[in-house]
Scaffold this motif. Structure first.
Motif, PDB file in Angstrom:
ATOM      1  N   ALA A   1      55.310  11.415  35.951  1.00 45.63           N
ATOM      2  CA  ALA A   1      54.512  11.377  36.584  1.00 45.63           C
ATOM      3  C   ALA A   1      55.147  12.902  37.215  1.00 45.63           C
ATOM      4  CB  ALA A   1      54.322  11.173  38.180  1.00 45.63           C
ATOM      5  N   LEU A   2      56.498  13.169  37.155  1.00 42.61           N
ATOM      6  CA  LEU A   2      57.770  14.212  36.734  1.00 42.61           C
ATOM      7  C   LEU A   2      57.745  15.138  35.856  1.00 42.61           C
ATOM      8  CD1 LEU A   2      60.855  13.392  39.712  1.00 42.61           C
ATOM      9  CD2 LEU A   2      58.657  14.657  40.754  1.00 42.61           C
ATOM     10  N   THR A   3      57.312  14.487  35.004  1.00 41.71           N
ATOM     11  CA  THR A   3      57.129  15.536  33.299  1.00 41.71           C
ATOM     12  C   THR A   3      56.295  15.974  33.410  1.00 41.71           C
ATOM     13  OG1 THR A   3      59.209  13.854  32.090  1.00 41.71           O
ATOM     14  CG2 THR A   3      57.714  14.874  30.959  1.00 41.71           C
ATOM     15  N   LEU A   4      55.069  15.098  34.083  1.00 38.92           N
ATOM     16  CA  LEU A   4      53.691  15.754  34.191  1.00 38.92           C
ATOM     17  C   LEU A   4      53.447  16.493  34.591  1.00 38.92           C
ATOM     18  CD1 LEU A   4      51.360  12.311  33.195  1.00 38.92           C
ATOM     19  CD2 LEU A   4      52.077  13.897  31.474  1.00 38.92           C
ATOM     20  N   MET A   5      54.324  16.988  35.791  1.00 42.45           N
ATOM     21  CA  MET A   5      53.545  17.700  37.307  1.00 42.45           C
ATOM     22  C   MET A   5      54.457  18.856  35.970  1.00 42.45           C
ATOM     23  SD  MET A   5      55.353  17.739  41.045  1.00 42.45           S
ATOM     24  CE  MET A   5      54.389  16.230  41.101  1.00 42.45           C
ATOM     25  N   VAL A   6      56.240  19.101  35.400  1.00 44.98           N
ATOM     26  CA  VAL A   6      57.170  20.034  34.999  1.00 44.98           C
ATOM     27  C   VAL A   6      55.638  20.918  34.066  1.00 44.98           C
ATOM     28  CG1 VAL A   6      58.100  20.790  33.096  1.00 44.98           C
ATOM     29  CG2 VAL A   6      59.034  19.706  35.803  1.00 44.98           C
ATOM     30  N   LEU A   7      54.625  20.173  32.835  1.00 45.76           N
ATOM     31  CA  LEU A   7      53.498  20.265  31.631  1.00 45.76           C
ATOM     32  C   LEU A   7      52.294  20.894  32.671  1.00 45.76           C
ATOM     33  CD1 LEU A   7      52.682  20.379  29.590  1.00 45.76           C
ATOM     34  CD2 LEU A   7      51.723  18.119  29.709  1.00 45.76           C
ATOM     35  N   GLN A   8      52.134  20.623  33.941  1.00 49.82           N
ATOM     36  CA  GLN A   8      51.343  21.181  34.053  1.00 49.82           C
ATOM     37  C   GLN A   8      51.447  22.945  34.832  1.00 49.82           C
ATOM     38  OE1 GLN A   8      48.335  20.081  34.023  1.00 49.82           O
ATOM     39  NE2 GLN A   8      47.354  20.178  36.535  1.00 49.82           N
ATOM     40  N   LEU A   9      52.545  23.114  35.565  1.00 50.92           N
ATOM     41  CA  LEU A   9      53.490  24.271  35.854  1.00 50.92           C
ATOM     42  C   LEU A   9      53.406  25.513  34.551  1.00 50.92           C
ATOM     43  CD1 LEU A   9      56.124  23.056  38.263  1.00 50.92           C
ATOM     44  CD2 LEU A   9      53.975  24.129  39.138  1.00 50.92           C
ATOM     45  N   ILE A  10      53.786  24.465  33.560  1.00 49.66           N
ATOM     46  CA  ILE A  10      53.740  25.195  32.330  1.00 49.66           C
ATOM     47  C   ILE A  10      52.853  26.397  32.423  1.00 49.66           C
ATOM     48  CG2 ILE A  10      54.954  25.614  30.311  1.00 49.66           C
ATOM     49  CD1 ILE A  10      57.186  22.866  30.565  1.00 49.66           C
ATOM     50  N   LEU A  11      51.513  25.035  32.015  1.00 49.56           N
ATOM     51  CA  LEU A  11      49.943  24.979  32.112  1.00 49.56           C
ATOM     52  C   LEU A  11      49.259  26.077  32.707  1.00 49.56           C
ATOM     53  CD1 LEU A  11      48.743  21.775  30.152  1.00 49.56           C
ATOM     54  CD2 LEU A  11      49.350  24.275  29.031  1.00 49.56           C
ATOM     55  N   ARG A  12      50.297  25.977  33.970  1.00 50.50           N
ATOM     56  CA  ARG A  12      49.821  27.144  35.129  1.00 50.50           C
ATOM     57  C   ARG A  12      48.315  26.639  35.775  1.00 50.50           C
ATOM     58  NH1 ARG A  12      50.899  33.413  33.380  1.00 50.50           N
ATOM     59  NH2 ARG A  12      53.382  33.329  33.313  1.00 50.50           N
ATOM     60  N   LYS A  13      48.541  25.575  35.467  1.00 49.71           N
ATOM     61  CA  LYS A  13      47.136  24.873  36.429  1.00 49.71           C
ATOM     62  C   LYS A  13      47.972  23.893  38.196  1.00 49.71           C
ATOM     63  CE  LYS A  13      44.727  23.869  31.693  1.00 49.71           C
ATOM     64  NZ  LYS A  13      44.497  22.349  31.548  1.00 49.71           N
ATOM     65  N   SER A  14      46.932  23.969  38.527  1.00 53.23           N
ATOM     66  CA  SER A  14      46.832  23.582  39.715  1.00 53.23           C
ATOM     67  C   SER A  14      47.550  21.969  39.716  1.00 53.23           C
ATOM     68  CB  SER A  14      45.916  23.291  40.809  1.00 53.23           C
ATOM     69  OG  SER A  14      44.673  22.644  40.667  1.00 53.23           O
ATOM     70  N   ILE A  15      48.066  21.671  40.819  1.00 48.01           N
ATOM     71  CA  ILE A  15      48.709  20.222  41.160  1.00 48.01           C
ATOM     72  C   ILE A  15      48.437  19.016  42.211  1.00 48.01           C
ATOM     73  CG2 ILE A  15      51.125  19.104  41.441  1.00 48.01           C
ATOM     74  CD1 ILE A  15      52.339  20.761  39.762  1.00 48.01           C
ATOM     75  N   LEU A  16      48.981  19.760  43.709  1.00 48.10           N
ATOM     76  CA  LEU A  16      47.619  19.240  44.564  1.00 48.10           C
ATOM     77  C   LEU A  16      46.780  18.896  44.682  1.00 48.10           C
ATOM     78  CD1 LEU A  16      49.365  21.526  47.290  1.00 48.10           C
ATOM     79  CD2 LEU A  16      50.182  19.350  46.302  1.00 48.10           C
ATOM     80  N   PRO A  17      45.831  17.957  45.273  1.00 47.18           N
ATOM     81  CA  PRO A  17      44.662  17.341  44.944  1.00 47.18           C
ATOM     82  C   PRO A  17      44.286  18.006  45.728  1.00 47.18           C
ATOM     83  CG  PRO A  17      45.891  15.710  44.557  1.00 47.18           C
ATOM     84  CD  PRO A  17      46.735  16.576  45.118  1.00 47.18           C
ATOM     85  N   GLN A  18      42.961  18.299  45.893  1.00 47.63           N
ATOM     86  CA  GLN A  18      42.111  18.685  47.855  1.00 47.63           C
ATOM     87  C   GLN A  18      42.050  17.960  48.307  1.00 47.63           C
ATOM     88  OE1 GLN A  18      38.117  20.458  46.540  1.00 47.63           O
ATOM     89  NE2 GLN A  18      39.511  21.924  45.151  1.00 47.63           N
ATOM     90  N   HIS A  19      41.455  18.132  49.253  1.00 49.76           N
ATOM     91  CA  HIS A  19      41.359  16.688  50.807  1.00 49.76           C
ATOM     92  C   HIS A  19      40.598  16.218  50.434  1.00 49.76           C
ATOM     93  CE1 HIS A  19      41.642  15.573  54.804  1.00 49.76           C
ATOM     94  NE2 HIS A  19      40.281  15.554  54.495  1.00 49.76           N
ATOM     95  N   GLY A  20      39.085  16.162  50.006  1.00 46.65           N
ATOM     96  CA  GLY A  20      38.435  14.529  49.706  1.00 46.65           C
ATOM     97  C   GLY A  20      38.863  13.965  48.556  1.00 46.65           C
ATOM     98  N   GLU A  21      40.033  14.412  47.645  1.00 49.18           N
ATOM     99  CA  GLU A  21      40.190  13.693  46.184  1.00 49.18           C
ATOM    100  C   GLU A  21      41.267  12.577  46.857  1.00 49.18           C
ATOM    101  OE1 GLU A  21      39.922  17.208  43.878  1.00 49.18           O
ATOM    102  OE2 GLU A  21      41.720  17.017  44.191  1.00 49.18           O
ATOM    103  N   TRP A  22      41.944  12.685  48.149  1.00 50.76           N
ATOM    104  CA  TRP A  22      43.499  12.065  48.266  1.00 50.76           C
ATOM    105  C   TRP A  22      42.930  10.523  48.299  1.00 50.76           C
ATOM    106  CZ3 TRP A  22      47.757  13.032  47.186  1.00 50.76           C
ATOM    107  CH2 TRP A  22      48.625  14.711  47.699  1.00 50.76           C
ATOM    108  N   LYS A  23      41.687  10.087  48.495  1.00 50.62           N
ATOM    109  CA  LYS A  23      41.381   8.415  49.282  1.00 50.62           C
ATOM    110  C   LYS A  23      40.883   7.774  47.337  1.00 50.62           C
ATOM    111  CE  LYS A  23      37.631   5.537  51.139  1.00 50.62           C
ATOM    112  NZ  LYS A  23      36.918   4.784  51.694  1.00 50.62           N
ATOM    113  N   PRO A  24      40.206   8.418  47.465  1.00 48.34           N
ATOM    114  CA  PRO A  24      39.046   8.229  45.336  1.00 48.34           C
ATOM    115  C   PRO A  24      41.006   8.266  44.172  1.00 48.34           C
ATOM    116  CG  PRO A  24      38.158  10.162  45.665  1.00 48.34           C
ATOM    117  CD  PRO A  24      38.716   9.750  47.012  1.00 48.34           C
ATOM    118  N   LEU A  25      42.439   9.333  44.857  1.00 47.65           N
ATOM    119  CA  LEU A  25      43.274   8.768  43.775  1.00 47.65           C
ATOM    120  C   LEU A  25      43.967   8.078  44.129  1.00 47.65           C
ATOM    121  CD1 LEU A  25      43.820  12.698  43.514  1.00 47.65           C
ATOM    122  CD2 LEU A  25      43.946  11.299  41.372  1.00 47.65           C
TER     123      LEU A  25
END
Length: 305
Positions: free
Chosen positions: A44-68
């Protein structure tokens, strides 16, 4: 399927086919739940670094937490934790065969939750797959008494069932969701919860964790075999029918049996080979697209007028 999907499937099969023996070997070195939690969190941490490199959002929105959270429970506890526990008692190749009964379960679940109809052809496939399971478990069933090997094999089948549930749930709720973000939170939340329990009940031997060979093995399993591979899997599921996606990776247990035999010197018994053949036959039957005769199509269309 287009060339991108086919290439992703081929890469995924190669990675996952080589993974089972390494995981089995790792369980001889690392405590099981410290291993699985570290594997999931590192991925998960490796993918988080990749997501930052791609300049994409990491934190889910409020309504997305339950299905996640639900998805994470299905993947991390239902699939990864049960699989890791059971593989302590079952060879890597056989483990792969039992877990990859997953497409059979998907055939049933998709019928009720994704409107992918369970027809006579798929039922025949399910029956063949069930015969395969009986063949593999026959030595234990023939002289039925509870032992850790039989328990491990049963748990691995349940692991495949939970993987099927997770796949159907992802298809239904995350079809257009960012697949890297989805995988990050699937692995991070479940891995963190498992880590808490592992730190309480399992010992930590720093000599084991700081061994370069063990570290390189863990890196491959976590980053390539879990993080990158599960992003590929979640993407493949979003691109094609869930049943077809699961069928397409059925060469993984065959590769695992081969790697287990050649690299790890695991036995290939007649029961395992017969069982694997029936399971693969059942999945092939279920996935085979039957051509409807032209005159039947014409007759059907005339009837509907």
């Amino acid at each position: 399927m287009n060339i991108r999907v086919i290439s992703a499937i081929a890469l995924l099969c190669l990675v996952w086919g080589s993974l089972w023996g390494l995981v089995k070997h790792s369980l001889l070195v690392f405590p099981p739940f410290l291993f699985i939690s570290t594997r999931l969190i590192l991925a998960a941490l490796t993918l988080m670094v990749l997501q930052l490199i791609l300049r994409k959002s990491i934190l889910p929105q409020h309504g997305e937490w339950k299905p996640l959270i639900i998805s994470s429970l299905l993947i991390c506890f239902g699939f990864y934790a049960t699989q890791t526990f059971a593989m302590q008692f079952v060879d890597s190749g056989l483990s792969a065969v039992l877990v990859f009964t997953m497409p059979i379960f998907i055939g049933v679940l998709a019928h009720y939750f994704l409107n992918e109809r369970l027809n006579a052809q798929k039922v025949l496939g399910l029956f063949s797959g069930s015969l395969g399971l009986i063949a593999i478990l026959w030595p234990q069933l023939h002289h039925l008494h509870m032992n850790v090997s039989l328990m491990g094999q049963v748990v691995l089948v349940f692991s495949g069932f939970f993987w099927a549930m997770a796949t159907v749930y992802i298809k239904k709720n995350f079809a257009t969701y960012d697949k890297i973000k989805l995988t990050i939170w699937q692995l991070l939340m479940g891995g963190s919860a498992i880590l808490v329990g592992a730190l309480i009940f399992e010992p930590i031997d720093f000599k084991v964790w700081l061994n370069p060979l063990n570290e390189s093995m863990l890196f491959y399993i976590a980053v390539i075999g879990t993080g990158i591979a599960f992003v590929l899997w979640n993407w493949i599921v979003s691109q094609v029918d869930t049943f077809i996606a699961s069928i397409s990776i059925m060469c993984v247990p065959i590769l695992s049996l081969l790697f287990g035999y050649l690299v790890w010197h695991e036995p290939l018994t007649v029961n395992i080979l017969i069982g694997a053949a029936f399971i693969c036959l059942g999945i092939f039957i279920s996935a085979l697209r039957m051509k409807v005769p032209r005159n039947r199509v014409i007759y059907s269309s005339n009837q509907n007028r």
